[in-house]
Design a protein around this motif. Structure first.
Motif, PDB file in Angstrom:
ATOM      1  N   ILE A  89      23.991  20.538  10.195  1.00 25.58           N
ATOM      2  CA  ILE A  89      22.590  20.774  10.558  1.00 25.58           C
ATOM      3  C   ILE A  89      22.186  22.202  10.234  1.00 25.58           C
ATOM      4  N   GLN A  90      23.076  23.157  10.479  1.00 22.97           N
ATOM      5  CA  GLN A  90      22.771  24.552  10.166  1.00 22.97           C
ATOM      6  C   GLN A  90      22.496  24.737   8.673  1.00 22.97           C
ATOM      7  N   LEU A  91      23.307  24.100   7.839  1.00 23.47           N
ATOM      8  CA  LEU A  91      23.107  24.188   6.395  1.00 23.47           C
ATOM      9  C   LEU A  91      21.779  23.547   5.984  1.00 23.47           C
ATOM     10  N   ILE A  92      21.493  22.366   6.545  1.00 21.36           N
ATOM     11  CA  ILE A  92      20.245  21.679   6.212  1.00 21.36           C
ATOM     12  C   ILE A  92      19.041  22.489   6.686  1.00 21.36           C
ATOM     13  N   TYR A  93      19.140  23.046   7.901  1.00 19.90           N
ATOM     14  CA  TYR A  93      18.048  23.852   8.442  1.00 19.90           C
ATOM     15  C   TYR A  93      17.753  25.036   7.517  1.00 19.90           C
ATOM     16  N   SER A  94      18.811  25.720   7.089  1.00 20.18           N
ATOM     17  CA  SER A  94      18.631  26.868   6.197  1.00 20.18           C
ATOM     18  C   SER A  94      17.984  26.452   4.884  1.00 20.18           C
ATOM     19  N   VAL A 131      16.304  19.757  16.047  1.00 15.85           N
ATOM     20  CA  VAL A 131      17.735  19.516  16.264  1.00 15.85           C
ATOM     21  C   VAL A 131      18.479  20.842  16.359  1.00 15.85           C
ATOM     22  N   GLN A 132      18.172  21.770  15.458  1.00 10.90           N
ATOM     23  CA  GLN A 132      18.837  23.074  15.485  1.00 10.90           C
ATOM     24  C   GLN A 132      18.537  23.809  16.786  1.00 10.90           C
ATOM     25  N   ILE A 135      20.699  22.269  19.488  1.00 15.01           N
ATOM     26  CA  ILE A 135      22.090  22.688  19.308  1.00 15.01           C
ATOM     27  C   ILE A 135      22.270  24.103  19.875  1.00 15.01           C
ATOM     28  N   ASN A 136      21.352  24.986  19.563  1.00 16.27           N
ATOM     29  CA  ASN A 136      21.446  26.361  20.061  1.00 16.27           C
ATOM     30  C   ASN A 136      21.412  26.399  21.587  1.00 16.27           C
ATOM     31  N   GLN A 137      20.553  25.572  22.187  1.00 19.45           N
ATOM     32  CA  GLN A 137      20.471  25.523  23.645  1.00 19.45           C
ATOM     33  C   GLN A 137      21.782  25.041  24.257  1.00 19.45           C
ATOM     34  N   LEU A 138      22.338  23.985  23.696  1.00 22.87           N
ATOM     35  CA  LEU A 138      23.569  23.419  24.237  1.00 22.87           C
ATOM     36  C   LEU A 138      24.746  24.369  24.039  1.00 22.87           C
ATOM     37  N   GLU A 139      24.791  25.043  22.914  1.00 16.66           N
ATOM     38  CA  GLU A 139      25.843  26.026  22.675  1.00 16.66           C
ATOM     39  C   GLU A 139      25.716  27.195  23.655  1.00 16.66           C
ATOM     40  N   SER A 140      24.488  27.581  23.954  1.00 16.90           N
ATOM     41  CA  SER A 140      24.255  28.667  24.902  1.00 16.90           C
ATOM     42  C   SER A 140      24.766  28.292  26.292  1.00 16.90           C
ATOM     43  N   ILE A 141      24.569  27.040  26.680  1.00 18.41           N
ATOM     44  CA  ILE A 141      25.071  26.569  27.982  1.00 18.41           C
ATOM     45  C   ILE A 141      26.596  26.595  27.995  1.00 18.41           C
ATOM     46  N   LEU A 185      25.416  15.835  19.283  1.00 22.85           N
ATOM     47  CA  LEU A 185      25.142  16.670  20.451  1.00 22.85           C
ATOM     48  C   LEU A 185      26.150  16.411  21.570  1.00 22.85           C
ATOM     49  N   LEU A 186      26.587  15.167  21.678  1.00 16.74           N
ATOM     50  CA  LEU A 186      27.574  14.823  22.702  1.00 16.74           C
ATOM     51  C   LEU A 186      28.885  15.587  22.482  1.00 16.74           C
ATOM     52  N   GLU A 187      29.217  15.835  21.244  1.00 13.27           N
ATOM     53  CA  GLU A 187      30.432  16.594  20.938  1.00 13.27           C
ATOM     54  C   GLU A 187      30.376  17.988  21.565  1.00 13.27           C
ATOM     55  N   ILE A 188      29.183  18.575  21.608  1.00 19.18           N
ATOM     56  CA  ILE A 188      29.029  19.897  22.221  1.00 19.18           C
ATOM     57  C   ILE A 188      29.179  19.802  23.732  1.00 19.18           C
ATOM     58  N   VAL A 189      28.481  18.830  24.334  1.00 22.51           N
ATOM     59  CA  VAL A 189      28.520  18.676  25.794  1.00 22.51           C
ATOM     60  C   VAL A 189      29.938  18.379  26.272  1.00 22.51           C
ATOM     61  N   ASP A 190      30.697  17.632  25.491  1.00 18.53           N
ATOM     62  CA  ASP A 190      32.072  17.317  25.874  1.00 18.53           C
ATOM     63  C   ASP A 190      32.980  18.546  25.856  1.00 18.53           C
ATOM     64  N   GLU A 191      32.504  19.636  25.302  1.00 19.52           N
ATOM     65  CA  GLU A 191      33.267  20.879  25.308  1.00 19.52           C
ATOM     66  C   GLU A 191      32.970  21.733  26.543  1.00 19.52           C
TER      67      GLU A 191
END
Length: 225
Positions: A89-94, A131-132, A135-141, A185-191
């Motif tokens: 997603i980061q690559l696509i966003y860029s 989406v990006q 992702i940033n919000q979930l990573e911040s949490i 996104l679930l992959e992030i939350v599972d971390e």
């Protein structure tokens, strides 16, 4: 007219400028043809040759919207060397942002408009940007739960992220994209840790920890549905 029903708006360049091109029918038609050709070449290279574009104009001063349509799954298929959903997603966003920036710059150049003739320019990144952002919000949490934020602060962020998720899901055009995004996104939350670590010299009370766990569970259920 492009089919919006089964495609997301991946990015959009919005251009509103004063230009003599708008007053000459022949020049305007040449401008339209050239900018569509330019946009097509950049979308083909940076995003996908299978992503349709739609170019619309309004009368008066030169107002144009160059919109890239498609699905997130289509774009991810075109990226061969990304480690995970987040990196893809980061690559696509860029790339989506790069495309809109290029189209805007070329449009202004082709129309011969200087800064004083520019009324409004916008590089919009559509659902990819949404989406990006999530992702940033979930990573911040996740980072906050590892000793950077109090549990009470994380609860607020978890509630906000659920609201953003609902808006994002409503804006995705296909069930396939919904499933793809939820899985990523679930992959992030599972971390996330089950028990958040408090920042140094601070303390998470039991009520805040339990609330964190409840909101994390709600978010996980939403992403698993």
């Amino acid at each position: 007219m492009a089919d919006y029903i089964n495609k997301n708006i991946l990015s959009q360049a919005y251009i509103h400028i004063e230009s003599e091109v708008a007053d000459d029918e022949l020049q305007l038609e040449e401008f339209k043809a050239e900018i569509e050709k330019f946009a097509r070449s950049r979308v083909d290279f940076f995003l996908s040759p299978d992503a349709p574009i739609e170019v619309t104009y309004e009368e008066g001063s030169l107002i144009a919207r160059i919109t890239v349509l498609g699905t997130i799954g289509l774009l991810l298929q075109g990226i061969s060397n990304y480690k995970n959903f987040r990196e893809g997603i980061q690559l696509i966003y860029s790339d989506a942002k790069r495309v809109t920036d290029y189209v805007i710059s070329e449009s202004v150049f082709m129309a011969g408009s200087r800064q004083q003739n520019v009324i409004r320019l916008e590089a919009r990144v559509g659902v990819i940007g949404s989406v990006q952002k999530l992702i940033n919000q979930l990573e911040s949490i996740k980072n906050g739960a590892n000793g950077r934020k109090l549990a009470s602060d994380l609860v607020t962020k978890l509630i906000d992220s659920q609201k953003e998720l609902d808006k994002l899901i409503d804006n995705l055009a296909t069930d396939e994209d919904v499933a793809l995004v939820k899985k990523g996104l679930l992959e992030i939350v599972d971390e996330y840790p089950e028990t958040p670590e408090a920042p140094k010299n601070k303390f998470n009370d039991d009520a805040a920890v339990n609330s964190y766990r409840n909101q994390k569970k709600k978010l996980r259920i939403r992403l698993s549905a």
